[in-house]
Design a protein around this motif. Structure first.
Motif, short mmCIF file in Angstrom:
data_model
loop_
_atom_site.label_atom_id
_atom_site.label_comp_id
_atom_site.label_asym_id
_atom_site.label_seq_id
_atom_site.Cartn_x
_atom_site.Cartn_y
_atom_site.Cartn_z
N ALA A 131 5.70 -7.85 1.34
CA ALA A 131 6.31 -6.86 2.23
C ALA A 131 7.80 -7.11 2.33
O ALA A 131 8.28 -8.25 2.18
CB ALA A 131 5.67 -6.90 3.61
N LEU A 132 8.56 -6.03 2.58
CA LEU A 132 9.99 -6.11 2.82
C LEU A 132 10.28 -5.58 4.21
O LEU A 132 9.63 -4.65 4.68
CB LEU A 132 10.77 -5.25 1.81
N ASP A 174 8.33 6.80 -1.68
CA ASP A 174 7.39 5.75 -2.07
C ASP A 174 7.73 5.17 -3.43
O ASP A 174 7.48 4.00 -3.71
CB ASP A 174 5.97 6.29 -2.06
N THR A 175 8.29 6.00 -4.30
CA THR A 175 8.72 5.50 -5.61
C THR A 175 9.83 4.46 -5.43
O THR A 175 9.85 3.41 -6.07
CB THR A 175 9.22 6.65 -6.49
N VAL A 176 10.78 4.75 -4.51
CA VAL A 176 11.86 3.80 -4.22
C VAL A 176 11.28 2.50 -3.68
O VAL A 176 11.66 1.39 -4.07
CB VAL A 176 12.86 4.41 -3.21
N ARG A 177 10.34 2.63 -2.75
CA ARG A 177 9.72 1.43 -2.15
C ARG A 177 9.04 0.59 -3.23
O ARG A 177 9.16 -0.63 -3.25
CB ARG A 177 8.70 1.85 -1.11
N HIS A 178 8.29 1.24 -4.07
CA HIS A 178 7.56 0.52 -5.11
C HIS A 178 8.52 -0.21 -6.04
O HIS A 178 8.29 -1.38 -6.40
CB HIS A 178 6.70 1.50 -5.91
N GLY A 207 0.80 -1.22 0.00
CA GLY A 207 0.00 0.00 0.00
C GLY A 207 0.83 1.26 0.00
O GLY A 207 0.35 2.33 -0.37
N ASP A 208 2.09 1.17 0.43
CA ASP A 208 2.94 2.35 0.47
C ASP A 208 3.15 2.96 -0.90
O ASP A 208 3.39 4.16 -1.04
CB ASP A 208 4.31 2.00 1.07
N ALA A 209 3.08 2.14 -1.94
CA ALA A 209 3.34 2.63 -3.29
C ALA A 209 2.26 3.56 -3.78
O ALA A 209 2.45 4.28 -4.76
CB ALA A 209 3.48 1.45 -4.26
#
Length: 785
Positions: A156-157, A19-23, A10-12
């Motif tokens: 998830a990471l 959030d771009t990095v996370r995605h 959901g963070d993306a």
């Protein structure tokens, strides 16, 4: 732990560079994990095809051809099982090293088409950093990433970062802290123990990977993961010492059948099947000891004095005639001879047999030989010994052996005995028991007495878990029951087996197959079950010597039970896990030294687990006084989390308890959110309270094979050992406290089974040590009646 960040799908959806990095990272990990699953599918298809092709091959032909076919079939079948077991949670972690290497960690090791490793087996030495790296000792690890998956998708990471300088500014902003470990602890129970390969902690990993030789004791309080560490150690040892252990296998001993059902999926999920799971009550082939007995009886049976009692019981069956017996020997149909078998003759034969120091049934042949020899000489003397040829004397001996009265006399003086016969006869005869057990007092001998079982089929179980060590001891003293013909056949079969084993080893070596046991290959060649694992063969062989033994809840074992286990492992390669503070059995241990010094000398060491991953701090706080009442020197394990739900108690009038408890349990089940509820009752109340509760559709008694899959289960403390549940209701703590000499330890066990919520239901006052637990209504539990 290092600095941490966590990444959820959901963070993306949130805007911003972070959030771009996370995605991107979540998508990249999904791409890599998908590639690993494609490789797994490819290998399974290939191995499956190889297995089918091997099975289609003609089984006729030369001995070598059949052996090669069977070896390949076993090899492919075992590999296919391992690949299939890796489906769930194939990859669960990644290590980034300071030299720029990126290593993925999973259930099994995988290589690509060029044989380059693409996934590390969690047991491989290179994977140790995933479990042991810390900021103080990073072991060359810059970042440890835990991948949480659902099916084949990364959801998830969770990162531990040991060098923040390696992170970008965007990544540093994502550090937030929740670990995969705590997420797994908060998950609801399923009724079966799961593996922890993704969340093994440093002190657990150190024990799992400890060297093989000697006895390692793992002492740990409630919730420290003793059982799951022991099972993962079994998987690690089979991976690391495969050649040494594959032939002999590993034995895992648990306290009861409920516990064995609870853990039976862990090792198969790790791809290991060369492991026999058993309770002490199942260690004697052909016996499933499930009958119950009084605690005072179990105490006597577990006492080491029973070694001498059984030895004397065997000697007592090696008898002498009180007066001379006259044996009528029929020659043809018209002539009879009478021979005297006097006490002196029998005593001389008995001493000759005992001097051999062989088991009773094997020494019998010496006794028979001596008696027949003496009777033959007497018969020959009457017929004129000087006139008889050697062949004539031999004929006389053979005829005497077949004479009914001679055979009957030999059976009376030195009978062939099974362990079952010896114990049934002993426990059914007060006079015999008194004669062979002068070291036991009258009350102890009375505790052992019982009626023999009725004729088959028996409607009630006869053997108890306390009988199994006695059966095993008796088997050592008696030896197998064999006729002369059977002994000759066994000797010939043993010689043939040795030749076949040497040939099978040569075939496997020439083919380069190291994962197949030569004995399994021979069994298949002779029509045994295909791919029959070591565990199946070991289960049927009382004399089987295991490569390693793991004992859970080891503090409960009696001294006699320890003798059984030591026979099963002459090498003394064992992992023993338990908690002295939780000893409930009257025959159990008060210290590890009292048993291991005697059996292992200086070849044992103790490790300790100090962190409680299961039991919330709110529950552990109320057990402090209970633990101090056991021993002021004992330290509780450190609980790693709080749930915000304090333990509660509810008092119900004695006359209303049976009626109110089902209603309360029904409400608690509805509130577990799909988890598992345990109702722990005093042993003496299992009949009335258990009977009332099983009327509920969602509740079963612990003895029910399906009980652990039900939303609710009713257990005694003994049945609850080693298990965990989301919610626990302890009924009548005061009765549990006073039900046995070790009641304080039983109460401690009962209070520490919950992962989330603990309640106490009572009609009597709570024990003083639990005075801090408030009544439910005072704590705002409006849903509790």
């Amino acid at each position: 732990m290092g600095d941490r960040f966590r990444l959820e799908p959901g963070d993306a959806d949130e805007p911003g560079t972070e959030d771009t990095v996370r995605h991107r990272e979540l998508a990249a990990e999904n791409t890599h994990v998908s590639a690993l699953y494609r490789r797994l599918d490819s290998l399974r298809d290939r191995v499956g095809a190889q297995l089918r092709e091997t099975q289609r091959q003609d089984a006729s032909g030369t001995h070598q051809g059949r052996s090669e076919r069977d070896a390949m079939e076993t090899h492919h079948a075992r590999r296919l099982t391992q690949l299939s077991a890796a489906e769930h949670g194939l990859c669960f972690g990644r290590l980034d090293t300071e030299d720029g290497e990126r290593l993925y960690v999973g259930r099994i090791g995988l290589s690509d088409e060029e044989h380059e490793p693409i996934l590390l087996d969690w047991r491989a030495p290179a994977a140790q950093g995933f479990y042991r790296a810390t900021p103080a000792s990073p072991q060359g690890v810059v970042r440890r990433r835990q991948l949480r998956t659902k099916g084949r998708r990364v959801v998830a990471l969770d990162d531990d970062v040991f060098d923040r300088e390696t992170l970008s500014d965007a990544r540093r902003g994502t550090l937030n802290g929740e670990a995969a470990l705590l997420a797994s602890l908060d998950a609801t129970r399923t009724g079966r123990m799961g593996d922890i390969v993704a969340t093994i902690q440093g002190e657990q990993d150190r024990i799992i990977r400890a060297d093989l030789p000697g006895v390692m004791v793992v002492q740990g309080g409630p919730g420290t993961g003793k059982t799951v560490v022991a099972l993962h150690r079994a998987a690690y040892l089979l991976y690391t010492y495969r050649e040494r252990l594959a032939k002999r296998g590993v034995l895992v001993v648990g306290p009861n059948s409920t516990f064995l059902r609870y853990i039976d999926e862990v090792l198969p999920s790790l791809g290991e099947n060369d492991v026999l799971l058993s309770s002490v009550g199942r260690l004697f082939p052909g016996v499933d000891a499930v009958a119950h007995e009084r605690p005072e009886t179990a105490v006597v049976k577990g006492d080491l004095r029973m070694v001498e009692v059984l030895a004397e019981a065997v000697r007592e069956r090696q008898r002498l005639p009180e007066t001379a017996w006259e044996l009528t020997i029929r020659e043809g149909t018209v002539h009879e001879e009478v021979l005297r078998l006097d006490p002196a003759l029998a005593e001389k034969a008995r001493e000759a047999a005992r001097e051999q120091r062989r088991p009773h049934n094997q020494a019998r042949s010496v006794f028979v030989h001596q008696v027949i020899g003496a009777l033959t000489r007497r018969m020959a003397g009457r017929l004129g010994q000087g006139l008889l040829r050697d062949e004539d004397v031999a004929d006389i001996a053979r005829e005497l052996r077949s004479e009914p009265q001679v055979r009957a006399a030999l059976r009376r003086l030195w009978p062939l005995l099974t362990p079952h016969q010896l114990l049934v006869d002993l426990f059914a005869a007060p006079e015999r028991l008194a004669a062979v057990a002068p070291g036991l007092d009258e009350a102890e001998r009375t505790a052992l007495l019982r009626e023999p079982p009725g004729p088959p089929p028996h409607t009630e179980p006869y053997w108890t878990p306390g009988d199994v060590p006695l059966l095993d001891e008796a088997a050592e003293l008696l030896g197998p029951v064999e006729t002369a013909a059977e002994r000759l056949a066994a000797r010939a079969a043993s010689e043939e087996r040795a030749e076949e084993l040497a040939y099978a080893k040569r075939v496997l070596t020439e083919m380069g197959i190291g994962m197949v046991d030569p004995e399994t290959l021979i069994d298949q060649h002779h029509g045994g079950s295909p791919h029959r694992p070591v565990a199946d063969r070991a289960r049927k062989d009382r004399t089987w010597a295991f490569g390693h033994i793991i004992v859970d809840e080891a503090q409960e074992l009696s001294p006699m039970a320890w003798r059984v286990l030591m026979r099963r492992c002459p090498s003394r390669s064992m992992t023993v896990v338990g908690d002295i503070a939780q000893t409930g059995a009257e025959v159990g241990l008060t210290s590890w030294e009292e048993v291991l010094n005697a059996h292992a000398g200086d070849r044992w060491r103790k490790e300790e687990l100090t962190v409680n991953y299961r039991t919330p701090a709110e529950i552990m706080d109320i057990t402090t006084d209970v633990l101090r009442s056991i021993d002021t020197r004992l330290q509780p394990p450190l609980a790693v989390r709080r749930t915000g739900v304090p333990p509660w108690s509810l008092r119900i009038e004695p006359t209303a308890l049976t009626g109110e408890l089902p209603r309360l349990v029904g409400r608690e089940i509805a509130g577990t959110g799909g988890g598992r509820l345990a109702v722990i009752v005093p042993r003496s109340r299992m009949g009335d309270l258990g009977g009332a509760l099983v009327a509920l559709r969602d509740v079963a008694l612990a003895d029910d094979p399906e009980a652990l899959g039900m939303p609710g289960v009713v257990l005694t403390v003994e049945q609850a050992k080693g298990l965990e549940f989301d919610t626990v209701l302890v009924v009548e703590p005061e009765e549990i406290l006073h039900e046995s000499p070790n009641g304080i330890r039983d109460l401690y066990v009962a209070l520490t089974r919950a992962t989330q919520r603990l309640g106490m239901v009572h009609s009597r006052e709570l024990p003083a040590m639990l005075a801090g637990v408030k009544e439910a209504r005072e704590r705002g539990y409006a849903d509790v009646p």
